[in-house]
Design a protein around this motif. Structure first.
Motif, PDB file in Angstrom:
ATOM      1  N   VAL A 294     -10.061  -0.651  -5.069  1.00  0.00           N
ATOM      2  CA  VAL A 294      -8.786  -0.758  -4.834  1.00  0.00           C
ATOM      3  C   VAL A 294      -8.389  -1.334  -3.263  1.00  0.00           C
TER       4      VAL A 294
ATOM      5  N   MET B 188     -11.523   4.910  -4.119  1.00  0.00           N
ATOM      6  CA  MET B 188     -10.950   3.775  -3.886  1.00  0.00           C
ATOM      7  C   MET B 188     -11.840   2.570  -3.180  1.00  0.00           C
TER       8      MET B 188
ATOM      9  N   THR C 121      -5.528   1.312  -9.068  1.00  0.00           N
ATOM     10  CA  THR C 121      -5.397   2.994  -8.222  1.00  0.00           C
ATOM     11  C   THR C 121      -5.721   3.847  -9.758  1.00  0.00           C
TER      12      THR C 121
ATOM     13  N   VAL D  48       1.055  -0.931  -0.104  1.00  0.00           N
ATOM     14  CA  VAL D  48      -0.020  -0.114   0.117  1.00  0.00           C
ATOM     15  C   VAL D  48       1.107   0.843   0.346  1.00  0.00           C
TER      16      VAL D  48
ATOM     17  N   LEU E  60      -0.031   3.089  -3.977  1.00  0.00           N
ATOM     18  CA  LEU E  60      -1.111   4.050  -3.200  1.00  0.00           C
ATOM     19  C   LEU E  60      -0.445   5.646  -3.995  1.00  0.00           C
TER      20      LEU E  60
ATOM     21  N   CYS F 267      -1.413  -0.702  -7.487  1.00  0.00           N
ATOM     22  CA  CYS F 267      -0.843   0.556  -8.640  1.00  0.00           C
ATOM     23  C   CYS F 267      -1.385   0.701  -9.734  1.00  0.00           C
TER      24      CYS F 267
END
Length: 310
Positions: free
Chosen positions: A227, A224, A188, A110, A114, A185
Motif C-alpha cells: 500500500v 502496508m 489495501t 488515503v 484505508l 482501496c
C-alpha cells in the motif's frame, strides 16, 4: 541507512542524464520551427534566421544538448523562450500550487481508501470493491465538471477554479483523489486479506487479543508495504502535475505550465519541467523506501547492515 541513501543518490545521476537525453532528442524531432514561433507571425526569413542563431538552434542537436548539459552542471537551466525568465524561477513559481494539490489529493485518497479497504478485508465482502471499481471507472475530467456544475454553478458554495483560498483545493483534491483512492482501496483489501490468513494472526486470536489490536498492531503494519508503494507512486505522479485537472480548475501549476510550454515550442522550459519531475519522482521513491524501513524492522535491518556501496 546513510550508505543506502548515498547509493540511491549516486544511482540517480545516470537516470537524470538518460531522461534529459531522451527528452531533448524527442523534442528536437517534433514538427514546427521554434525560431519562427518566437519571431512571431509576419517575421521575415532574415529575422527568423537571426533568432535561430541567437538561440543556438542553427547548430547540430548533439552540440545543443552538450551545451545544455554543460550549463546544467553549472546550475543554469536556461531561459524560457516564452516567458523570458529563468527556467528554474518559472518552474518554482508554479510548483507550490501543484504541491498543495498533490498533498490534499493524496490525503483525500488515503482517508477514503484505508478504512474502506480494511473493513472490506476484515468482513470479506465486495461492497468496497464495487465502490473501488466505480472510482476507477469514473473519468477524472467528468467528475471535475460535475463537481463544478453542482457545487459552483448551482449551489455557489465553492469557487469553480483558481487558487483564491483553501476552498479552491476542495473540488480539485476530490477529483484527483477519488481515482487514487479506488486503487489504494483495492491494494489495501488484497494485502490485508493475505495477511489476516497468516499463522501469526491465528496465534494472536488464540491468545485472546482483541480485533482492534490484531488488525492495527499486527496485520496492518505487515499489509502496508504494498500500500505504501502505491501511495508513494501516486504522490510522485501527483507532484509532477496533472494537466487535465489543472486545466479544468484553472490551476497555474506544473501541468498547466507544461501544456503551455509544449504548445509554444518552448523546449528549454519543457526540458526543465521534465527534469524537475524526474527528480520529484525519484525523490518520492527514495522516501517511500525509507518509509518501508520504518514500517518493517526486517527491511530496516537490511538497510543498516554493513555492505559495500557498489
Amino acid at each position: 541507512m546513510s550508505r543506502y541513501i548515498l547509493k540511491r543518490l549516486v544511482m540517480l545521476i545516470p537516470v537524470l542524464i538518460g531522461v534529459t537525453f531522451m527528452v531533448y532528442f524527442i523534442l528536437s524531432l517534433s514538427p514546427g520551427d521554434t525560431a519562427a514561433i518566437i519571431a512571431g507571425e509576419g517575421a521575415d526569413a532574415q529575422t527568423i534566421e537571426a533568432v535561430r542563431k541567437d538561440l543556438g538552434l542553427d547548430k547540430p542537436v548533439i552540440v545543443q544538448y552538450g551545451k545544455y548539459m554543460w550549463n546544467l552542471l553549472h546550475g543554469d537551466m536556461g531561459v524560457s523562450y516564452s516567458t523570458k525568465r529563468p527556467v528554474f524561477t518559472t518552474i518554482m513559481s508554479s510548483f507550490p500550487n501543484t504541491a498543495k494539490l498533490a498533498f490534499w489529493s493524496i490525503l483525500v485518497a488515503v482517508a477514503i481508501a484505508l478504512p474502506i479497504g480494511i473493513i472490506s478485508a476484515t468482513r470479506q465482502d465486495n461492497v468496497g470493491m464495487v465502490a473501488a471499481l466505480l472510482g476507477v471507472a469514473t473519468p477524472n475530467f467528468w467528475l471535475g465538471l460535475m463537481l463544478i456544475i453542482v457545487f459552483s454553478l448551482n449551489l455557489g458554495i465553492l469557487p469553480s477554479g483558481g487558487m483564491s483560498g483553501w476552498k479552491s483545493y476542495i473540488m480539485p483534491a476530490i477529483t484527483l483523489g477519488t481515482g487514487d483512492a479506488a486503487l489504494i482501496c483495492r491494494m489495501t483489501r488484497s494485502s490485508m486479506l493475505e495477511v489476516i490468513r497468516q499463522d501469526y494472526i491465528r496465534t494472536a486470536k488464540a491468545k485472546g487479543l482483541g480485533p482492534g489490536v490484531i488488525i492495527f498492531r499486527h496485520a496492518l503494519r505487515n499489509g502496508m508495504i504494498p500500500v505504501t508503494s502505491s501511495i508513494g507512486l501516486m504522490t510522485g505522479l501527483a507532484m509532477t502535475g496533472t494537466i487535465i485537472i489543472e486545466t479544468i480548475f484553472n490551476i497555474p501549476g506544473l501541468g498547466t505550465l507544461m501544456n503551455n510550454s509544449i504548445s509554444k515550442y518552448d523546449y528549454t522550459l519543457t526540458q526543465g519541467i521534465v527534469l524537475i519531475c524526474a527528480l520529484l519522482i525519484c525523490g518520492t521513491n527514495l522516501i517511500t523506501d525509507l518509509v518501508y524501513a520504518l514500517i518493517d524492522p526486517r527491511i530496516r535491518a537490511q538497510y543498516t547492515a554493513r555492505k559495500p556501496i557498489f
